[in-house]
Design an enzyme around this catalytic site. Structure first.
Site, PDB file in Angstrom:
ATOM      1  N   CYS A  43     -15.625 -63.687  94.140  1.00 17.48           N
ATOM      2  CA  CYS A  43     -14.206 -63.924  93.826  1.00 17.48           C
ATOM      3  C   CYS A  43     -13.672 -62.864  92.852  1.00 17.48           C
ATOM      4  O   CYS A  43     -14.113 -62.799  91.710  1.00 17.48           O
ATOM      5  CB  CYS A  43     -14.082 -65.329  93.240  1.00 17.48           C
ATOM      6  SG  CYS A  43     -12.503 -65.700  92.469  1.00 17.48           S
TER       7      CYS A  43
ATOM      8  N   CYS B 279     -12.096 -64.227  89.712  1.00 20.41           N
ATOM      9  CA  CYS B 279     -13.153 -64.743  88.834  1.00 20.41           C
ATOM     10  C   CYS B 279     -13.763 -63.608  88.014  1.00 20.41           C
ATOM     11  O   CYS B 279     -14.057 -63.776  86.826  1.00 20.41           O
ATOM     12  CB  CYS B 279     -14.245 -65.438  89.645  1.00 20.41           C
ATOM     13  SG  CYS B 279     -13.658 -66.867  90.586  1.00 20.41           S
TER      14      CYS B 279
END
Length: 140
Positions: free
Chosen positions: A65, A68
Site C-alpha cells: 500500500c 501506508c
C-alpha cells in the site's frame, strides 16, 4: 487559433501525465521506512490484550500500500511525540485478515484509536502528524 489552443492543451496534459507516472514509479519503488522501536506489530493472538487498557492507536496497513508507506514516517514521529501516554501498534491486514474483518477495515491505511479496549475514533487515509496527535489528545 483553436488548433493552437488544442495543441497547447495536449502538450500540457502529456507533461502532467509524464510527471504523475514518474512520481508513481518513484513511490512504487521506494523502500519502506523502518518502524520506530516504539511501534509494535500486532497479531490475532495479542490484539485484545494489547488494546484493552489505556489509549492505543492501531494502524491497519499492508506492505504493498503506497499511502501506508507514506504514513510510516508520520507514525514514527507520532510515536516519539506520544511515547509516555499512548501505545502505537501496526497490524498487517494481509497477515491478520480475521482482525481486519472484525473491525470492518475496507480501506488502508486506517487507524483506530482505542480507549480501554473500545473504539473511540477511526482515521482513514494519510493524515499529518498534527491531525493524529489532535485526535489522540481528544480521547485522553
Amino acid at each position: 487559433m483553436k488548433m493552437k489552443g488544442l495543441i497547447i492543451a495536449i502538450v500540457v496534459i502529456a507533461v502532467v501525465a509524464v510527471l504523475v507516472y514518474r512520481s508513481y514509479s518513484k513511490m512504487k519503488n521506494a523502500p519502506a521506512v523502518a518502524d520506530s522501536e516504539l511501534i509494535e506489530h500486532l497479531t490475532a493472538q495479542n490484539f485484545t490484550h494489547k488494546t484493552k487498557s489505556g489509549v492505543v492507536l492501531v494502524d491497519f496497513w499492508a506492505s504493498w500500500c503506497m499511502p501506508c508507506k507514506m504514513m510510516a514516517p508520520i507514525l514514527n514521529e507520532v510515536a516519539e511525540a506520544t511515547e509516555e501516554t499512548v501505545s502505537i501498534y501496526k497490524l498487517n491486514v494481509d497477515e491478520q485478515q480475521e482482525v481486519a474483518a472484525r473491525y470492518g477495515i475496507r480501506n488502508i491505511p486506517t487507524m483506530i484509536l482505542f480507549k480501554d479496549g473500545k473504539e473511540v475514533e477511526r482515521i482513514i487515509g494519510v493524515k499529518p502528524k498534527d491531525y493524529i496527535i489532535s485526535s489522540i489528545n481528544k480521547v485522553q
